[in-house]
Design an enzyme around this catalytic site. Structure first.
Site, PDB file in Angstrom:
ATOM      1  N   CYS A 100       0.858  -1.601  -0.109  1.00  0.00           N
ATOM      2  CA  CYS A 100      -0.251  -0.049   0.325  1.00  0.00           C
ATOM      3  C   CYS A 100       0.984   1.082   0.037  1.00  0.00           C
ATOM      4  O   CYS A 100       2.339   1.401   0.828  1.00  0.00           O
ATOM      5  CB  CYS A 100      -0.989  -0.157   1.095  1.00  0.00           C
ATOM      6  SG  CYS A 100      -2.019   1.507   1.226  1.00  0.00           S
ATOM      7  N   HIS A 143      -9.247  -3.941  -1.427  1.00  0.00           N
ATOM      8  CA  HIS A 143      -8.046  -2.709  -0.763  1.00  0.00           C
ATOM      9  C   HIS A 143      -8.843  -1.026  -0.804  1.00  0.00           C
ATOM     10  O   HIS A 143      -8.895  -0.825  -0.346  1.00  0.00           O
ATOM     11  CB  HIS A 143      -6.768  -3.510  -1.682  1.00  0.00           C
ATOM     12  CG  HIS A 143      -5.587  -2.190  -1.142  1.00  0.00           C
ATOM     13  ND1 HIS A 143      -4.835  -3.300   0.172  1.00  0.00           N
ATOM     14  CD2 HIS A 143      -5.493  -1.156  -1.345  1.00  0.00           C
ATOM     15  CE1 HIS A 143      -3.517  -2.214   0.220  1.00  0.00           C
ATOM     16  NE2 HIS A 143      -4.452  -1.319   0.217  1.00  0.00           N
ATOM     17  N   GLU A 144      -9.151  -1.196  -2.310  1.00  0.00           N
ATOM     18  CA  GLU A 144      -9.655   0.008  -2.326  1.00  0.00           C
ATOM     19  C   GLU A 144     -10.399   0.589  -1.873  1.00  0.00           C
ATOM     20  O   GLU A 144     -10.103   1.876  -1.136  1.00  0.00           O
ATOM     21  CB  GLU A 144      -9.262   0.821  -3.776  1.00  0.00           C
ATOM     22  CG  GLU A 144      -8.108   0.291  -4.869  1.00  0.00           C
ATOM     23  CD  GLU A 144      -6.823   0.935  -4.093  1.00  0.00           C
ATOM     24  OE1 GLU A 144      -7.190   2.283  -2.810  1.00  0.00           O
ATOM     25  OE2 GLU A 144      -5.347   1.346  -3.945  1.00  0.00           O
ATOM     26  N   HIS A 147     -10.202   1.807   1.970  1.00  0.00           N
ATOM     27  CA  HIS A 147      -9.523   2.544   2.329  1.00  0.00           C
ATOM     28  C   HIS A 147     -10.806   3.881   2.546  1.00  0.00           C
ATOM     29  O   HIS A 147     -10.333   4.840   4.003  1.00  0.00           O
ATOM     30  CB  HIS A 147      -8.862   3.520   0.920  1.00  0.00           C
ATOM     31  CG  HIS A 147      -7.085   2.431   1.205  1.00  0.00           C
ATOM     32  ND1 HIS A 147      -6.234   3.273   2.250  1.00  0.00           N
ATOM     33  CD2 HIS A 147      -6.298   2.032   0.197  1.00  0.00           C
ATOM     34  CE1 HIS A 147      -5.671   2.679   1.810  1.00  0.00           C
ATOM     35  NE2 HIS A 147      -4.816   1.929   0.747  1.00  0.00           N
TER      36      HIS A 147
HETATM   37 NI    NI Z   1      -3.491   1.103   0.117  1.00  0.00          NI
END
Ligand code: NI
Length: 175
Positions: A100, A143-144, A147
């Protein structure tokens, strides 16, 4: 439009739920997205979320071809997704190595759903899109998505022995 400073793990803004975009056609949104694209490109990222440049809004960008940080990953079309929604299509998960831009130098083994459907307003094509994807593409989107919900991948690492600095030889098989 310019490359922005990337917030790193520990910054409180990365732990907040980001808020929805209401106006899909503003100059401000245009600028945020251009800054995200510039910053992602500069850092060789495969994805970026608005909170990583200090904007707590639900915007994620992902996509790549021949990325040096993930040399074995199949290409994903460049996608700019506003107010994304993810639906899990199979309860099956698979472990894979992630990094990341907000956790520089480190990698961790993270379980993710293998198959998902995602949707949202795609900014480049100016339309709502819906895609069923699996594998690394599904991993990047999850993953995004994390966030913009205030979650970083280290929070999902189950075996802390599988979390460390890439340059020390942690990863044997890349994906
Ligand atoms: Ni990331």
């Amino acid at each position: 439009m310019s490359v922005q400073n990337i917030l790193r793990m520990g910054n409180p803004l990365l732990y907040q739920r980001a808020t929805e975009i209401e106006d899909l056609d503003s100059q401000e949104l245009d600028e945020i997205i251009n800054n995200m694209l510039d910053t992602m490109k500069d850092a060789n990222g495969v994805g970026i979320a608005a909170p990583q440049i200090g904007i707590s809004k639900r915007i994620i960008i992902f996509g790549f071809k021949d990325n040096p940080r993930y040399p074995d990953a199949p290409p994903v079309p460049l996608t700019v997704l506003i107010n994304p929604i993810v639906e899990v299509l199979s309860n099956e998960k698979q472990n894979g190595w992630e990094g990341c831009l907000s956790v520089p130098g480190l990698r961790g083994l993270v379980p993710r759903y293998i198959k998902i459907k995602y949707s949202g307003y795609e900014f480049n094509s100016k339309q709502n899109i819906e895609r069923v994807v699996d594998g690394f593409h599904a991993r990047v989107v999850q993953h995004e998505m994390d966030h913009i919900d205030g979650i970083l991948y280290p929070h999902r690492v189950e075996d802390m022995k599988k979390f460390g600095f890439e340059s020390e030889g942690l990863i044997i098989n890349h994906l």
